[in-house]
Structures are given as structure tokens and as C-alpha cells.
Design a protein around this motif. Structure first.
Motif, PDB file in Angstrom:
ATOM      1  N   LEU A 294       0.819  -1.212   0.000  1.00  0.00           N
ATOM      2  CA  LEU A 294       0.000   0.000   0.000  1.00  0.00           C
ATOM      3  C   LEU A 294       0.853   1.262   0.000  1.00  0.00           C
ATOM      4  O   LEU A 294       0.525   2.239  -0.681  1.00  0.00           O
ATOM      5  N   VAL A 295       1.963   1.242   0.763  1.00  0.00           N
ATOM      6  CA  VAL A 295       2.846   2.411   0.798  1.00  0.00           C
ATOM      7  C   VAL A 295       3.456   2.658  -0.578  1.00  0.00           C
ATOM      8  O   VAL A 295       3.501   3.790  -1.063  1.00  0.00           O
ATOM      9  N   MET A 296       3.913   1.574  -1.237  1.00  0.00           N
ATOM     10  CA  MET A 296       4.468   1.736  -2.585  1.00  0.00           C
ATOM     11  C   MET A 296       3.403   2.214  -3.559  1.00  0.00           C
ATOM     12  O   MET A 296       3.676   3.013  -4.464  1.00  0.00           O
ATOM     13  N   ASP A 297       2.177   1.730  -3.378  1.00  0.00           N
ATOM     14  CA  ASP A 297       1.078   2.173  -4.233  1.00  0.00           C
ATOM     15  C   ASP A 297       0.800   3.655  -4.024  1.00  0.00           C
ATOM     16  O   ASP A 297       0.650   4.416  -4.988  1.00  0.00           O
ATOM     17  N   LEU A 298       0.735   4.090  -2.771  1.00  0.00           N
ATOM     18  CA  LEU A 298       0.455   5.493  -2.476  1.00  0.00           C
ATOM     19  C   LEU A 298       1.560   6.409  -2.983  1.00  0.00           C
ATOM     20  O   LEU A 298       1.290   7.488  -3.525  1.00  0.00           O
ATOM     21  N   ILE A 299       2.813   5.977  -2.819  1.00  0.00           N
ATOM     22  CA  ILE A 299       3.926   6.775  -3.340  1.00  0.00           C
ATOM     23  C   ILE A 299       3.833   6.877  -4.857  1.00  0.00           C
ATOM     24  O   ILE A 299       4.033   7.944  -5.446  1.00  0.00           O
ATOM     25  N   GLY A 300       3.498   5.741  -5.494  1.00  0.00           N
ATOM     26  CA  GLY A 300       3.351   5.738  -6.948  1.00  0.00           C
ATOM     27  C   GLY A 300       2.235   6.659  -7.402  1.00  0.00           C
ATOM     28  O   GLY A 300       2.379   7.402  -8.381  1.00  0.00           O
ATOM     29  N   LEU A 301       1.093   6.629  -6.679  1.00  0.00           N
ATOM     30  CA  LEU A 301      -0.029   7.491  -7.037  1.00  0.00           C
ATOM     31  C   LEU A 301       0.314   8.965  -6.817  1.00  0.00           C
ATOM     32  O   LEU A 301      -0.088   9.828  -7.611  1.00  0.00           O
ATOM     33  N   LEU A 302       1.060   9.247  -5.757  1.00  0.00           N
ATOM     34  CA  LEU A 302       1.453  10.628  -5.482  1.00  0.00           C
ATOM     35  C   LEU A 302       2.380  11.158  -6.568  1.00  0.00           C
ATOM     36  O   LEU A 302       2.170  12.242  -7.110  1.00  0.00           O
TER      37      LEU A 302
END
Length: 365
Positions: A294-302
């Protein structure tokens, strides 16, 4: 040291994590695709908002001319309404951001400068009325830019688009309206339309009045609601195509990112086996894995969001705006598209990786 922290693994494995983050950021292709496909609909919203304040009355295909004249007379007798008769101006097209796709817009053709001024005063449109005369054309700024016209230039019909202009017009004024609008003073008086403006009637009463007028006299009342329904009908097939593309792209990204995770997390089976061997519970281990993803996903989305908005801003500033076009920064269909894509990628990924790593046994190492 906090080995069970999601951030800990990402900090210690920057290159591996960056690849995953980059793939998550690519889901913004879906977002931009939604903006692209819905751009025509969004551009028409400005016209819908204008038509929320008034209506254009036209003869129905099944009606008779006498009904149309009677409907006009009824509106003229109602002192809460301002009736502005129109001459027939034709229709024109503007080019969209979708390559060779053009959008048709009607021309409002007023019999006199005074009629046009009354319309502008009601609609709160700023315009240089002093320069207007018989044979004048008036456009919104975006329309003029899209057509490549400046004040004082001749407005001509594009025969390739089958445009129709009844008369020769000179662009004498540019309005401050958003979107595309085109007006002329004078033209062929074919008596096919009139505008009604509810100057002393609230919009809710006006909607009821239009419904009764259409039913009683068999005429078509073109207002914001009518345009919105027409646009939604025409765009429904486009949205179906878009969501097919969303699912297809999501599956491709899901397969790709799962393949990357298999290679990356296969080397970590011993790590997770040790966690289990020293007594760390399954829930806590699974929470670590889910948090990492989820953290990698959120960083990617940001990161993807920042790149996406910056790219759209530069496209608008350097390319679209000078040519009288605009790509919007948000559309609900685009947001739904990227959320669906993200969910299709995340849910199988979390399920398969957690299931695999939970089976890791220290005795096999």
C-alpha cells in the motif's frame, strides 16, 4: 531498527521498490485516457450551464408552423418572460483535442444589436456593443482562438465540415464567456427559433413552464436539461469503450506487477520464515506485507499525480490554450477508472503474495 516497518524495507531496497512504484504510477494512463475521451462532454458543460438560464424554442418535427407561432405568442403575453426572436444563422464547428474530431455548435443570430444587448445583460456577458452593427459576428475567446480569428476578420464557413453561414459576417467583438459561443447580428429570417429568458420567473417555475409549452404546442424546448440528456445519450457508448480499456489495461498492469513481485518477494521467503520462527503472529506479518504494498502504491499514485497534473498544465499552457482548446484536470469517470484499475491490481496482488509468504517454513532453509 524496525524490520517490521513497511518503510524499512523500501528504504533498504530503493531500486527494487522504485520499479514497483513506477508501475503503480503508470495507472495514471487510465486517468488521462478518461480525461481525453470525456473532453468533448466536459467542453459542452459550459453550453449546458448557459442553457440552464434560458431556452431556445424550435418547431417540433411532428408539429405545424401554426403551433410554433401560437407558442411564441403565449410567451410574449407572459410579462415574466423576455422573448427574443432569432434569424437563422446556421451552425459551425470547432476542433477538439481528439485529432480530426470536430464539435458542432449552433449560432444564435439576433435581429438587432439591441436584442443581443438584452440577451447579454440578462446572461451577464461582457462585450463591446459600440462596435456591433448589421453583419457583425461575436465569439467567445476560445471560439475565436480555435478558428484562428482576430477582430476585424471575415468569418467564413468551412465547407469541409458542411458548415452553414447565412450571410457575410465580420468578427467585431469577443466576449468573456467560458467555452464556445458564437453570435451574429442579422441573417436569413426563416423564423425557426426564438429565445425565452425568465427575467422575472424563478428557474424551477421556468422548467415547469417549458414542459407545459412543449406539451401544449408540440414544440421542442432546448434548455440545459435537454442538452444534458442528449450529451449523455451520445457519450454512453464512449464510456462503455473506456471501461473496457480500463479493465484490459488493469489486467495487463496486474500481470506485470505480479511478475515483478514474484521475483522480488521470492527472495524474501527466508525472511518471512524467520519472522514466523521467532513467534511473530501471522496477522502482524501479513499486515507488514500489505502495508509495504500500500505504501508503494500510495507513493506511486502521489508521484504519478504530480507528473500528470504538471504534464496537463504544460499541455494546456503551451499547446491547447493558444489553439482555443482545453484539457480538463478532473472528470469523475477518470477518477472511477483509476480506482477500478488500482483495485484490480492491488486485490489479487495482496491475496497471492500474502498466501505464498505465509507458507514459508524455516525448516526448508
Amino acid at each position: 531498527m524496525k524490520p517490521l516497518s513497511a518503510i524499512y524495507y523500501i528504504k533498504k531496497n530503493k531500486l527494487r521498490s522504485f520499479l514497483i512504484i513506477f508501475i503503480f504510477a503508470l495507472t495514471y494512463v487510465i486517468y488521462i485516457g478518461g480525461l481525453y475521451l470525456n473532453n468533448i462532454e466536459q467542453t459542452f458543460v459550459y453550453s449546458v450551464q448557459r442553457f440552464d438560464k434560458f431556452a431556445a424554442i424550435q418547431p417540433n418535427g411532428t408539429g405545424v408552423k401554426e403551433n410554433f407561432e401560437q407558442s411564441k405568442q403565449k410567451c410574449m403575453e407572459d410579462n415574466r418572460l423576455l422573448v427574443i426572436e432569432q434569424v437563422y444563422g446556421g451552425s459551425v464547428f470547432v476542433s477538439s483535442i481528439m485529432g480530426g474530431v470536430s464539435n458542432g455548435y449552433p449560432i444564435f443570430s439576433f435581429k438587432s444589436v439591441e436584442d443581443f444587448k438584452s440577451y447579454c445583460e440578462y446572461m451577464n456577458i461582457s462585450c463591446d456593443f459600440e462596435s456591433l452593427k448589421e453583419g457583425s459576428a461575436v465569439m467567445s475567446e476560445m471560439f475565436a482562438l480555435n478558428r484562428g480569428l482576430e477582430r476585424g476578420e471575415l468569418v467564413t464557413a468551412d465547407e469541409a465540415e458542411n458548415e452553414v453561414l447565412y450571410g457575410d459576417f465580420i468578427l467585431d467583438a469577443i466576449t468573456d464567456e467560458e467555452g464556445y459561443s458564437f453570435y451574429t447580428i442579422g441573417g436569413a429570417d426563416l423564423n425557426t427559433e426564438y429565445l425565452i429568458l425568465p427575467v422575472e420567473m424563478d428557474l424551477e417555475q421556468f422548467g415547469v413552464f417549458l414542459k407545459e409549452l412543449s406539451d401544449d404546442y408540440d414544440v421542442t424546448a432546448v434548455n440545459g436539461e435537454y442538452l444534458e440528456e442528449e450529451i449523455a445519450r451520445q457519450m454512453s457508448s464512449m464510456n462503455k469503450i473506456y471501461f473496457f480499456i480500463v479493465i484490459f489495461t488493469a489486467v495487463v498492469i496486474a500481470v506485470t506487477i505480479n511478475a515483478v513481485f514474484v521475483g522480488m518477494y521470492q527472495k524474501r521467503e527466508a525472511e518471512y520464515a524467520v519472522y514466523r520462527a521467532i513467534g511473530i503472529g501471522r496477522k502482524r506479518i501479513r499486515r507488514k506485507l500489505i502495508c509495504e504494498i500500500l505504501v508503494m502504491d500510495l507513493i506511486g499514485l502521489l508521484i504519478g499525480g504530480i507528473v500528470c497534473i504538471t504534464a496537463l498544465y504544460l499541455l494546456n499552457s503551451l499547446y491547447f490554450h493558444p489553439s482555443g482548446r482545453h484539457i480538463f484536470y478532473y472528470h469523475p469517470i477518470s477518477l472511477i477508472g483509476i480506482l477500478v484499475c488500482n483495485g484490480v491490481v492491488l486485490i489479487p496482488l495482496i491475496f497471492t503474495r500474502s498466501r505464498q509468504l505465509m507458507r514459508a517454513d524455516i525448516c526448508t532453509f
